[in-house]
Write a protein that holds these residues in place. Sequence first.
Motif, PDB file in Angstrom:
ATOM      1  N   LEU A  25       0.847  -1.192   0.000  1.00 46.69           N
ATOM      2  CA  LEU A  25       0.000   0.000   0.000  1.00 46.69           C
ATOM      3  C   LEU A  25       0.878   1.235   0.000  1.00 46.69           C
ATOM      4  N   VAL A  26       0.558   2.164  -0.890  1.00 47.52           N
ATOM      5  CA  VAL A  26       1.351   3.382  -1.008  1.00 47.52           C
ATOM      6  C   VAL A  26       0.492   4.594  -0.637  1.00 47.52           C
ATOM      7  N   ASP A  27      -0.529   4.873  -1.435  1.00 50.15           N
ATOM      8  CA  ASP A  27      -1.342   6.073  -1.245  1.00 50.15           C
ATOM      9  C   ASP A  27      -2.738   5.796  -0.694  1.00 50.15           C
ATOM     10  N   ARG A  28      -3.143   4.551  -0.696  1.00 49.87           N
ATOM     11  CA  ARG A  28      -4.495   4.212  -0.259  1.00 49.87           C
ATOM     12  C   ARG A  28      -4.437   3.358   1.002  1.00 49.87           C
ATOM     13  N   PRO A  29      -5.360   3.584   1.931  1.00 51.23           N
ATOM     14  CA  PRO A  29      -5.369   2.788   3.159  1.00 51.23           C
ATOM     15  C   PRO A  29      -5.978   1.401   2.931  1.00 51.23           C
ATOM     16  N   LEU A  30      -5.713   0.514   3.840  1.00 52.79           N
ATOM     17  CA  LEU A  30      -6.250  -0.843   3.794  1.00 52.79           C
ATOM     18  C   LEU A  30      -7.771  -0.829   3.663  1.00 52.79           C
ATOM     19  N   GLU A  31      -8.432   0.063   4.373  1.00 54.95           N
ATOM     20  CA  GLU A  31      -9.889   0.108   4.367  1.00 54.95           C
ATOM     21  C   GLU A  31     -10.464   0.411   2.979  1.00 54.95           C
ATOM     22  N   ARG A  32      -9.673   0.989   2.134  1.00 53.08           N
ATOM     23  CA  ARG A  32     -10.122   1.252   0.758  1.00 53.08           C
ATOM     24  C   ARG A  32      -9.769   0.089  -0.176  1.00 53.08           C
ATOM     25  N   VAL A  33      -8.648  -0.541   0.060  1.00 53.87           N
ATOM     26  CA  VAL A  33      -8.140  -1.598  -0.818  1.00 53.87           C
ATOM     27  C   VAL A  33      -8.768  -2.962  -0.527  1.00 53.87           C
ATOM     28  N   LEU A  34      -8.882  -3.307   0.734  1.00 52.67           N
ATOM     29  CA  LEU A  34      -9.347  -4.645   1.105  1.00 52.67           C
ATOM     30  C   LEU A  34     -10.728  -4.982   0.526  1.00 52.67           C
ATOM     31  N   PRO A  35     -11.727  -4.109   0.643  1.00 55.39           N
ATOM     32  CA  PRO A  35     -13.033  -4.476   0.080  1.00 55.39           C
ATOM     33  C   PRO A  35     -12.976  -4.805  -1.411  1.00 55.39           C
ATOM     34  N   GLN A  36     -12.193  -4.060  -2.169  1.00 54.34           N
ATOM     35  CA  GLN A  36     -12.078  -4.329  -3.607  1.00 54.34           C
ATOM     36  C   GLN A  36     -11.457  -5.693  -3.860  1.00 54.34           C
ATOM     37  N   LEU A  37     -10.411  -6.024  -3.117  1.00 56.39           N
ATOM     38  CA  LEU A  37      -9.767  -7.329  -3.301  1.00 56.39           C
ATOM     39  C   LEU A  37     -10.691  -8.466  -2.862  1.00 56.39           C
ATOM     40  N   LEU A  38     -11.476  -8.240  -1.837  1.00 54.98           N
ATOM     41  CA  LEU A  38     -12.427  -9.264  -1.396  1.00 54.98           C
ATOM     42  C   LEU A  38     -13.538  -9.455  -2.426  1.00 54.98           C
ATOM     43  N   GLU A  39     -14.018  -8.377  -3.015  1.00 55.31           N
ATOM     44  CA  GLU A  39     -15.036  -8.492  -4.056  1.00 55.31           C
ATOM     45  C   GLU A  39     -14.523  -9.309  -5.239  1.00 55.31           C
ATOM     46  N   ARG A  80      -9.113  -4.931  15.765  1.00 46.52           N
ATOM     47  CA  ARG A  80      -8.992  -4.669  14.328  1.00 46.52           C
ATOM     48  C   ARG A  80     -10.082  -5.405  13.552  1.00 46.52           C
ATOM     49  N   ILE A  81     -10.384  -6.639  13.964  1.00 45.85           N
ATOM     50  CA  ILE A  81     -11.436  -7.424  13.311  1.00 45.85           C
ATOM     51  C   ILE A  81     -12.780  -6.725  13.465  1.00 45.85           C
ATOM     52  N   GLU A  82     -13.077  -6.232  14.657  1.00 46.72           N
ATOM     53  CA  GLU A  82     -14.344  -5.536  14.886  1.00 46.72           C
ATOM     54  C   GLU A  82     -14.455  -4.289  14.009  1.00 46.72           C
ATOM     55  N   ALA A  83     -13.367  -3.540  13.889  1.00 50.51           N
ATOM     56  CA  ALA A  83     -13.372  -2.332  13.058  1.00 50.51           C
ATOM     57  C   ALA A  83     -13.569  -2.694  11.585  1.00 50.51           C
ATOM     58  N   LEU A  84     -12.895  -3.732  11.115  1.00 51.12           N
ATOM     59  CA  LEU A  84     -13.061  -4.158   9.717  1.00 51.12           C
ATOM     60  C   LEU A  84     -14.471  -4.673   9.462  1.00 51.12           C
ATOM     61  N   ASP A  85     -15.007  -5.415  10.414  1.00 54.09           N
ATOM     62  CA  ASP A  85     -16.365  -5.931  10.282  1.00 54.09           C
ATOM     63  C   ASP A  85     -17.345  -4.780  10.083  1.00 54.09           C
ATOM     64  N   ALA A  86     -17.262  -3.770  10.917  1.00 58.19           N
ATOM     65  CA  ALA A  86     -18.149  -2.606  10.793  1.00 58.19           C
ATOM     66  C   ALA A  86     -17.921  -1.897   9.463  1.00 58.19           C
ATOM     67  N   HIS A  87     -16.672  -1.762   9.067  1.00 58.81           N
ATOM     68  CA  HIS A  87     -16.353  -1.061   7.818  1.00 58.81           C
ATOM     69  C   HIS A  87     -16.899  -1.799   6.591  1.00 58.81           C
ATOM     70  N   LEU A  88     -16.783  -3.108   6.568  1.00 61.58           N
ATOM     71  CA  LEU A  88     -17.219  -3.871   5.399  1.00 61.58           C
ATOM     72  C   LEU A  88     -18.731  -3.825   5.193  1.00 61.58           C
ATOM     73  N   TRP A  89     -19.483  -3.520   6.243  1.00 60.36           N
ATOM     74  CA  TRP A  89     -20.926  -3.372   6.086  1.00 60.36           C
ATOM     75  C   TRP A  89     -21.285  -2.011   5.494  1.00 60.36           C
ATOM     76  N   THR A  90     -20.402  -1.040   5.621  1.00 61.95           N
ATOM     77  CA  THR A  90     -20.774   0.334   5.262  1.00 61.95           C
ATOM     78  C   THR A  90     -19.846   1.000   4.255  1.00 61.95           C
ATOM     79  N   TYR A  91     -18.855   0.299   3.738  1.00 62.54           N
ATOM     80  CA  TYR A  91     -17.833   0.955   2.918  1.00 62.54           C
ATOM     81  C   TYR A  91     -18.377   1.541   1.628  1.00 62.54           C
ATOM     82  N   ARG A  92     -19.484   1.006   1.131  1.00 60.84           N
ATOM     83  CA  ARG A  92     -20.076   1.524  -0.103  1.00 60.84           C
ATOM     84  C   ARG A  92     -21.594   1.318  -0.054  1.00 60.84           C
ATOM     85  N   ASP A  93     -22.341   2.332  -0.417  1.00 57.93           N
ATOM     86  CA  ASP A  93     -23.802   2.248  -0.356  1.00 57.93           C
ATOM     87  C   ASP A  93     -24.395   1.281  -1.362  1.00 57.93           C
ATOM     88  N   ASP A  94     -23.744   1.106  -2.504  1.00 56.73           N
ATOM     89  CA  ASP A  94     -24.303   0.290  -3.581  1.00 56.73           C
ATOM     90  C   ASP A  94     -23.732  -1.119  -3.643  1.00 56.73           C
TER      91      ASP A  94
END
Length: 150
Positions: free
Chosen positions: A9-23, A41-55
């Motif tokens: 990761l260079v310019d983007r945080p894990l929270e932006r990259v991980l959902p795309q790779l999981l998709e 960290r797991i709890e934070a990621l769990d919450a993030h993956l439910w809300t990272y994108r509306d669509d």
Amino acid sequence: MAEIRFYHLVDRPLERVLPQLLEISLERGWRVVVQAASDDRIEALDAHLWTYRDDSFLPHGTARGADAADQPVLLAADDRNLNDANVRFLIDGVPIPQDASRYDRLVLIVDGNDEDLVAQARMQWTEAKAAGHETSYWQPDENGRWVQKA
């Protein structure tokens, strides 16, 4: 032997990259476990993956859930493989598991802003090569697309 990919990761945080790779992983029909260094960290990621994108909906659960074995993406703070995943993501400097060969692919995501994690990833690269795993190193280009560098 497993294929081991190192994503730097260079310019983007894990929270932006991980959902795309999981998709992408789910589109390919893979079962995935994401291993982090702590339950917090797991709890934070769990919450993030439910809300990272509306669509978008990214089906997942945590290792603490009663339905962990049924989850296509499982978040865990230990090295168990409760959902029989064939792909394992390692974040936060989590070490490569001893049973790495049981996976088709391991993905180590390394925060390039943390020199300690970068140094650790270099050691993991050397160890993975010595163990005979197929390794590759990826960085995003100026458009955010992953490009294999090694």
